[in-house]
Design a protein around this motif. Sequence first.
Motif, PDB file in Angstrom:
ATOM      1  N   VAL A 272       0.818  -1.215   0.000  1.00 53.05           N
ATOM      2  CA  VAL A 272       0.000   0.000   0.000  1.00 53.05           C
ATOM      3  C   VAL A 272       0.854   1.269   0.000  1.00 53.05           C
ATOM      4  N   ILE A 273       0.191   2.350  -0.393  1.00 54.20           N
ATOM      5  CA  ILE A 273       0.738   3.702  -0.294  1.00 54.20           C
ATOM      6  C   ILE A 273      -0.262   4.493   0.534  1.00 54.20           C
ATOM      7  N   ILE A 274       0.191   5.085   1.651  1.00 57.05           N
ATOM      8  CA  ILE A 274      -0.718   5.726   2.601  1.00 57.05           C
ATOM      9  C   ILE A 274      -0.176   7.097   3.016  1.00 57.05           C
ATOM     10  N   TRP A 275      -1.074   8.003   3.356  1.00 54.92           N
ATOM     11  CA  TRP A 275      -0.692   9.330   3.874  1.00 54.92           C
ATOM     12  C   TRP A 275       0.201   9.164   5.101  1.00 54.92           C
ATOM     13  N   ALA A 276       1.307   9.890   5.121  1.00 52.37           N
ATOM     14  CA  ALA A 276       2.317   9.722   6.172  1.00 52.37           C
ATOM     15  C   ALA A 276       1.782  10.014   7.574  1.00 52.37           C
ATOM     16  N   LYS A 277       0.765  10.881   7.686  1.00 52.74           N
ATOM     17  CA  LYS A 277       0.250  11.242   9.006  1.00 52.74           C
ATOM     18  C   LYS A 277      -0.985  10.424   9.398  1.00 52.74           C
ATOM     19  N   ALA A 278      -1.377   9.500   8.555  1.00 50.95           N
ATOM     20  CA  ALA A 278      -2.524   8.652   8.883  1.00 50.95           C
ATOM     21  C   ALA A 278      -2.213   7.784  10.098  1.00 50.95           C
ATOM     22  N   GLY A 290       4.477  -1.314   2.803  1.00 51.62           N
ATOM     23  CA  GLY A 290       4.343  -0.322   1.742  1.00 51.62           C
ATOM     24  C   GLY A 290       5.060   0.965   2.084  1.00 51.62           C
ATOM     25  N   TYR A 291       4.522   2.079   1.571  1.00 50.34           N
ATOM     26  CA  TYR A 291       5.201   3.369   1.638  1.00 50.34           C
ATOM     27  C   TYR A 291       4.236   4.460   2.113  1.00 50.34           C
ATOM     28  N   THR A 292       4.826   5.534   2.638  1.00 47.24           N
ATOM     29  CA  THR A 292       4.022   6.689   3.032  1.00 47.24           C
ATOM     30  C   THR A 292       4.348   7.871   2.121  1.00 47.24           C
ATOM     31  N   ILE A 293       3.348   8.733   1.929  1.00 49.87           N
ATOM     32  CA  ILE A 293       3.517   9.941   1.123  1.00 49.87           C
ATOM     33  C   ILE A 293       2.882  11.123   1.846  1.00 49.87           C
ATOM     34  N   ASN A 294       3.323  12.323   1.514  1.00 51.63           N
ATOM     35  CA  ASN A 294       2.718  13.541   2.063  1.00 51.63           C
ATOM     36  C   ASN A 294       1.700  14.145   1.108  1.00 51.63           C
ATOM     37  N   SER A 295       1.841  13.823  -0.171  1.00 52.79           N
ATOM     38  CA  SER A 295       0.961  14.365  -1.200  1.00 52.79           C
ATOM     39  C   SER A 295       0.820  13.339  -2.321  1.00 52.79           C
ATOM     40  N   ILE A 296      -0.322  13.394  -3.010  1.00 52.67           N
ATOM     41  CA  ILE A 296      -0.518  12.536  -4.183  1.00 52.67           C
ATOM     42  C   ILE A 296       0.588  12.791  -5.211  1.00 52.67           C
ATOM     43  N   ASP A 297       1.082  14.022  -5.225  1.00 53.83           N
ATOM     44  CA  ASP A 297       2.142  14.377  -6.175  1.00 53.83           C
ATOM     45  C   ASP A 297       3.424  13.575  -5.957  1.00 53.83           C
TER      46      ASP A 297
END
Length: 337
Positions: A272-278, A290-297
């Motif tokens: 999965v790819i999930i919002w880092a602050k979730a 999986g990985y974390t992201i701060n933005s869809i970008d």
Amino acid sequence: MTKYVLNIIREETSNNGLSKPKSDINQTLTSMNYKLIDIPLLIGKKQKLVGSLLSVRKVVAQLKREDTLVIQYPTYMGALFDIKLLNVLHTKHIESVALIHDIDALRFQQPFGKGLHYEIFLLNKVNLIISPNSKMTTFLKKNGLKSKCRELKVFDYLTKVDVSNKNIFYSRNVYFTGNLNKSKFIFRLRNSENVHYQLYGPLDQHQNKVAAMYNGSLSSDSLLSAVDNGFGLIWDGDSEQISNLNNSSFGNYLLYNNPYKLSFYLAAGIPVIIWAKAAEAEFVLSNHLGYTINSIDDINNLISTITPNSYQELIQNVHRIQLKLIHGDYTRNVFDH
């Protein structure tokens, strides 16, 4: 001493994940010798006003002193039913357990008197709270929750599909499943050389805007079989950014809840790819799922750095958790505690 779970019977909804989490909990608990107490869902103000006390009597008539009743919260039966039931359980010395699916005050603007203060008031009438995760527990305690708590960690995902033997392969597909009507950010998604988005779920309007990505709405079992590659995206709200403000919104709700999308993707066998602050980002990272992201970008660059070899390592970690989810292990563990 007998253990029961309250089963509020509602009409089956479309493929938007509303009823499956609760039915999975029921199925797991009945396999642990809990008995179901069935009552129909009260709909509308008049039905709730007229039917609440009768419904409470029907439930309590099946219980005796020192029994346990599990309530999947929120019941959506109305305040009169909730308060009366919890008061009667307390008076009759029946142990109440509330398993939290949602705290609606965190995701919707509530009418006066029905906000977070009311939900905490209600949950403080319960003997034991099964909270989704430690972030939710901390938040509720900070806002006045006194009841004893345990954490579920992640929702199980029961299925009759033989998912454990699926051949998962590396691809640059990014899947987003669920009720697309409340996820306006999908209209900002753009396919690229690195990423190809795959959208599944109910979408009432503007399908033409995501025509290159939209694959229709499937049952959960059909979707489990169909998804066998790439990554699952856990995001919500209107935009490619989620403002980390404590206002009510679908996006910010990820700060506290256990999104059922996470359970679906892991049951399907993909990372999965999930919002880092979730709230569940910690679960994803600590189990290497999986990985974390701060933005869809961020997704475009992220996908370009993932090799087939590193993807296979993730698949092995996902498979370990997948076997727990499809057998109801997280529910069993929190109730066996």
